[in-house]
Design a protein around this motif. Structure first.
Motif, PDB file in Angstrom:
ATOM      1  N   VAL A 156       0.855  -1.194   0.000  1.00 36.43           N
ATOM      2  CA  VAL A 156       0.000   0.000   0.000  1.00 36.43           C
ATOM      3  C   VAL A 156       0.889   1.241   0.000  1.00 36.43           C
ATOM      4  CG1 VAL A 156      -1.593   1.359   1.438  1.00 36.43           C
ATOM      5  CG2 VAL A 156      -2.007  -1.084   1.066  1.00 36.43           C
ATOM      6  N   MET A 157       2.024   1.142   0.672  1.00 34.67           N
ATOM      7  CA  MET A 157       2.926   2.274   0.849  1.00 34.67           C
ATOM      8  C   MET A 157       4.348   1.820   0.526  1.00 34.67           C
ATOM      9  SD  MET A 157       2.658   4.313   4.384  1.00 34.67           S
ATOM     10  CE  MET A 157       1.277   5.395   4.233  1.00 34.67           C
ATOM     11  N   GLU A 158       5.134   2.708  -0.087  1.00 36.38           N
ATOM     12  CA  GLU A 158       6.538   2.349  -0.363  1.00 36.38           C
ATOM     13  C   GLU A 158       7.401   2.603   0.869  1.00 36.38           C
ATOM     14  OE1 GLU A 158       7.923   4.607  -3.661  1.00 36.38           O
ATOM     15  OE2 GLU A 158       6.644   3.532  -5.085  1.00 36.38           O
ATOM     16  N   ASN A 159       8.548   1.946   0.917  1.00 39.55           N
ATOM     17  CA  ASN A 159       9.555   2.227   1.964  1.00 39.55           C
ATOM     18  C   ASN A 159       9.054   2.046   3.389  1.00 39.55           C
ATOM     19  OD1 ASN A 159      11.436   2.911  -0.020  1.00 39.55           O
ATOM     20  ND2 ASN A 159      10.590   4.990  -0.134  1.00 39.55           N
ATOM     21  N   VAL A 160       8.168   1.091   3.589  1.00 39.89           N
ATOM     22  CA  VAL A 160       7.759   0.721   4.956  1.00 39.89           C
ATOM     23  C   VAL A 160       7.986  -0.791   5.106  1.00 39.89           C
ATOM     24  CG1 VAL A 160       6.072   2.578   5.340  1.00 39.89           C
ATOM     25  CG2 VAL A 160       5.340   0.465   4.211  1.00 39.89           C
ATOM     26  N   PRO A 161       8.147  -1.292   6.331  1.00 33.49           N
ATOM     27  CA  PRO A 161       8.448  -2.721   6.504  1.00 33.49           C
ATOM     28  C   PRO A 161       7.422  -3.656   5.849  1.00 33.49           C
ATOM     29  CG  PRO A 161       8.962  -1.545   8.507  1.00 33.49           C
ATOM     30  CD  PRO A 161       8.281  -0.546   7.597  1.00 33.49           C
ATOM     31  N   SER A 162       6.135  -3.277   5.818  1.00 35.87           N
ATOM     32  CA  SER A 162       5.133  -4.181   5.230  1.00 35.87           C
ATOM     33  C   SER A 162       5.366  -4.418   3.739  1.00 35.87           C
ATOM     34  CB  SER A 162       3.717  -3.635   5.457  1.00 35.87           C
ATOM     35  OG  SER A 162       3.589  -2.357   4.868  1.00 35.87           O
ATOM     36  N   SER A 163       6.076  -3.491   3.080  1.00 35.61           N
ATOM     37  CA  SER A 163       6.385  -3.684   1.658  1.00 35.61           C
ATOM     38  C   SER A 163       7.765  -4.285   1.467  1.00 35.61           C
ATOM     39  CB  SER A 163       6.276  -2.343   0.923  1.00 35.61           C
ATOM     40  OG  SER A 163       4.942  -1.883   0.966  1.00 35.61           O
ATOM     41  N   ASN A 164       8.383  -4.690   2.567  1.00 38.38           N
ATOM     42  CA  ASN A 164       9.727  -5.278   2.527  1.00 38.38           C
ATOM     43  C   ASN A 164       9.783  -6.536   3.397  1.00 38.38           C
ATOM     44  OD1 ASN A 164      12.510  -5.510   2.074  1.00 38.38           O
ATOM     45  ND2 ASN A 164      12.981  -4.275   3.903  1.00 38.38           N
ATOM     46  N   GLY A 165       8.729  -7.360   3.305  1.00 41.54           N
ATOM     47  CA  GLY A 165       8.708  -8.619   4.064  1.00 41.54           C
ATOM     48  C   GLY A 165       8.747  -8.436   5.565  1.00 41.54           C
ATOM     49  N   TYR A 166       8.340  -7.269   6.044  1.00 39.71           N
ATOM     50  CA  TYR A 166       8.313  -6.938   7.490  1.00 39.71           C
ATOM     51  C   TYR A 166       9.710  -7.006   8.112  1.00 39.71           C
ATOM     52  CZ  TYR A 166       3.321  -7.199   6.751  1.00 39.71           C
ATOM     53  OH  TYR A 166       2.052  -6.986   6.254  1.00 39.71           O
ATOM     54  N   GLN A 167      10.744  -6.728   7.270  1.00 37.68           N
ATOM     55  CA  GLN A 167      12.118  -6.680   7.789  1.00 37.68           C
ATOM     56  C   GLN A 167      12.430  -5.266   8.263  1.00 37.68           C
ATOM     57  OE1 GLN A 167      13.843  -9.614   8.125  1.00 37.68           O
ATOM     58  NE2 GLN A 167      11.784 -10.235   7.512  1.00 37.68           N
ATOM     59  N   GLY A 168      13.413  -5.152   9.168  1.00 34.16           N
ATOM     60  CA  GLY A 168      13.793  -3.829   9.680  1.00 34.16           C
ATOM     61  C   GLY A 168      12.684  -3.239  10.529  1.00 34.16           C
ATOM     62  N   GLY A 169      12.693  -1.935  10.684  1.00 34.07           N
ATOM     63  CA  GLY A 169      11.626  -1.268  11.437  1.00 34.07           C
ATOM     64  C   GLY A 169      11.697  -1.519  12.930  1.00 34.07           C
ATOM     65  N   PHE A 170      10.539  -1.785  13.538  1.00 33.56           N
ATOM     66  CA  PHE A 170      10.419  -1.922  15.000  1.00 33.56           C
ATOM     67  C   PHE A 170       9.916  -3.337  15.268  1.00 33.56           C
ATOM     68  CE2 PHE A 170       7.656  -0.607  18.839  1.00 33.56           C
ATOM     69  CZ  PHE A 170       8.705  -0.767  19.726  1.00 33.56           C
ATOM     70  N   MET A 171      10.812  -4.190  15.765  1.00 33.66           N
ATOM     71  CA  MET A 171      10.467  -5.614  15.885  1.00 33.66           C
ATOM     72  C   MET A 171       9.284  -5.828  16.832  1.00 33.66           C
ATOM     73  SD  MET A 171      14.159  -7.526  15.890  1.00 33.66           S
ATOM     74  CE  MET A 171      15.153  -6.266  16.646  1.00 33.66           C
ATOM     75  N   SER A 172       8.453  -6.821  16.485  1.00 32.96           N
ATOM     76  CA  SER A 172       7.280  -7.138  17.319  1.00 32.96           C
ATOM     77  C   SER A 172       7.681  -7.417  18.758  1.00 32.96           C
ATOM     78  CB  SER A 172       6.548  -8.358  16.759  1.00 32.96           C
ATOM     79  OG  SER A 172       6.025  -8.053  15.492  1.00 32.96           O
ATOM     80  N   LYS A 173       8.843  -8.056  18.951  1.00 36.77           N
ATOM     81  CA  LYS A 173       9.246  -8.390  20.323  1.00 36.77           C
ATOM     82  C   LYS A 173       9.577  -7.122  21.121  1.00 36.77           C
ATOM     83  CE  LYS A 173      14.054  -9.537  19.139  1.00 36.77           C
ATOM     84  NZ  LYS A 173      14.962 -10.617  18.795  1.00 36.77           N
ATOM     85  N   LEU A 174       9.989  -6.043  20.416  1.00 35.59           N
ATOM     86  CA  LEU A 174      10.241  -4.789  21.129  1.00 35.59           C
ATOM     87  C   LEU A 174       8.910  -4.095  21.474  1.00 35.59           C
ATOM     88  CD1 LEU A 174      13.402  -3.373  19.279  1.00 35.59           C
ATOM     89  CD2 LEU A 174      13.284  -4.532  21.483  1.00 35.59           C
ATOM     90  N   MET A 175       7.934  -4.206  20.569  1.00 33.29           N
ATOM     91  CA  MET A 175       6.605  -3.675  20.917  1.00 33.29           C
ATOM     92  C   MET A 175       6.020  -4.447  22.101  1.00 33.29           C
ATOM     93  SD  MET A 175       4.003  -1.819  20.905  1.00 33.29           S
ATOM     94  CE  MET A 175       3.837  -0.672  19.545  1.00 33.29           C
TER      95      MET A 175
END
Ligand code: NAD
Length: 314
Positions: free
Chosen positions: A242-261
């Motif tokens: 839906v959006m470019e340059n966000v983790p959901s468009s990159n296999g959910y890599q990088g960003g803010f890991m679920s375990k940190l949330m």
């Protein structure tokens, strides 16, 4: 050490030397922005891949936190959780960590998200050694870290805050003094509890629309201009492509890991319990992330949408 006064950072216009510890998804781009602004940086991370990136950007790589802090007037850390912050600054015995090695007058800024009580413990130990400690957790995600537009939420003395402000301004756009030691962490977990609720809710709403025949981008555009608008729809849409340059468009890599949330939601729930405050929505988000992280802890926290459709995660 322990007697040398490093307050020279205010005596002339030269920039203080900075030791930067923890060069992960957030720490690496924050450190890179300090280098770009002309600060001399010595860095340390347990991971060679992390230090290699910073070496290429012009930092000097150290073998330990103590080596990194040698000749530094300011120490900044960006570590995963409270136990890492405790171990770096206080060591195993509580008094054989980095704090014991730092000269008086050193300014220590910890930007990790940890329990307010842990931040107060380190601040108290620092204060006894004549060291200024600030809890300075951030909001704004990896995008904000790269762009230098983070929000810093700072707890600690006003004088130490004033010393830190020009340095934080290199990495962030909004710098708040939330109050005394620990106040930055309390504000941060309130924010992240809300973020966890918003991400889980946004994922749920998009999934409902898609399962009822809507295109995820069309639905997201509609909600963005309607009363469901929120930060996740604006800059961090959880649905792939839906959006470019966000983790959901990159296999959910990088960003803010679920375990940190998950860690942040647990901190919020612990605080709520300790202070007898009712947080039912936070409790629900904590429950959702607890089951999600069993399989997906290293994936970005927007991958919570995979609870509804696991094929989105592959
Ligand atoms: P990360 O796991 O990507 O990075 C942490 C880094 O710390 C890793 O490179 C790891 O090797 C290093 N490390 C661990 N223990 C160490 C030690 N003892 N000495 C030196 N280095 C050590 O995590 P991140 O996403 O960069 O998050 C860091 C902190 O910032 C966390 O507290 C997180 O909750 C918070 N935060 C993250 C985001 C985000 O979007 N990723 C946003 C706001 C706040």
């Amino acid at each position: 050490m322990g007697t040398k006064d490093t307050s020279t950072m205010d005596n002339n216009n030269s920039k203080p030397n900075i030791a930067f510890i923890g060069l992960g998804n957030m720490g690496a781009p924050m450190a890179e922005n300090l280098l770009k602004a002309g600060y001399a940086l010595s860095v340390f991370d347990l991971s060679d891949a992390a230090t290699k990136r910073l070496k290429q950007a012009g930092a000097s790589v150290s073998e330990s936190p103590k080596d990194a802090a040698n000749n530094a007037q300011v120490v900044i850390s960006m570590l995963p959780a409270g136990q890492h912050v405790h171990s770096v600054y206080l060591g195993d015995s509580g008094s054989d960590g980095l704090l014991a090695e730092l000269p008086k007058g050193t300014l220590v800024i910890d930007s990790s998200t940890i329990a307010a009580a842990d931040a107060r413990t380190v601040a108290e130990a620092a204060s006894k050694l004549g060291i200024d400690f600030l809890d300075a957790p951030v909001s704004g995600g990896t995008g904000g870290a790269v762009a230098g537009s983070l929000t810093f939420i700072v707890g600690g003395d006003a004088a130490a805050f004033a010393k830190a402000e020009p340095i934080l301004a290199v990495m962030g756009k909004n710098i708040f003094h939330a109050g005394e030691h620990g106040a930055g962490q309390v504000a941060k977990i309130c924010n992240n509890m809300l973020l966890g609720i918003l991400m889980a809710g946004t994922a749920e709403a998009i999934n409902l629309g898609v399962k009822n025949g809507l295109d995820p981008k069309v639905l997201s555009d509609i909600m963005l201009q309607s009363s469901g608008r929120n930060w996740t729809l604006e800059v961090y849409n959880p649905y792939p492509q839906v959006m470019e340059n966000v983790p959901s468009s990159n296999g959910y890599q990088g960003g803010f890991m679920s375990k940190l949330m998950q860690k942040d939601l647990n901190l919020a729930m612990q605080t709520a319990q300790d202070t007898e405050v009712d947080t039912p929505m936070g409790a629900k988000a904590t429950e959702l992330y607890a089951s999600h992280t069993v399989e997906n802890g290293d994936k970005d926290f927007s991958s919570i949408i995979g609870r509804h459709d696991v094929s989105l995660l592959s």
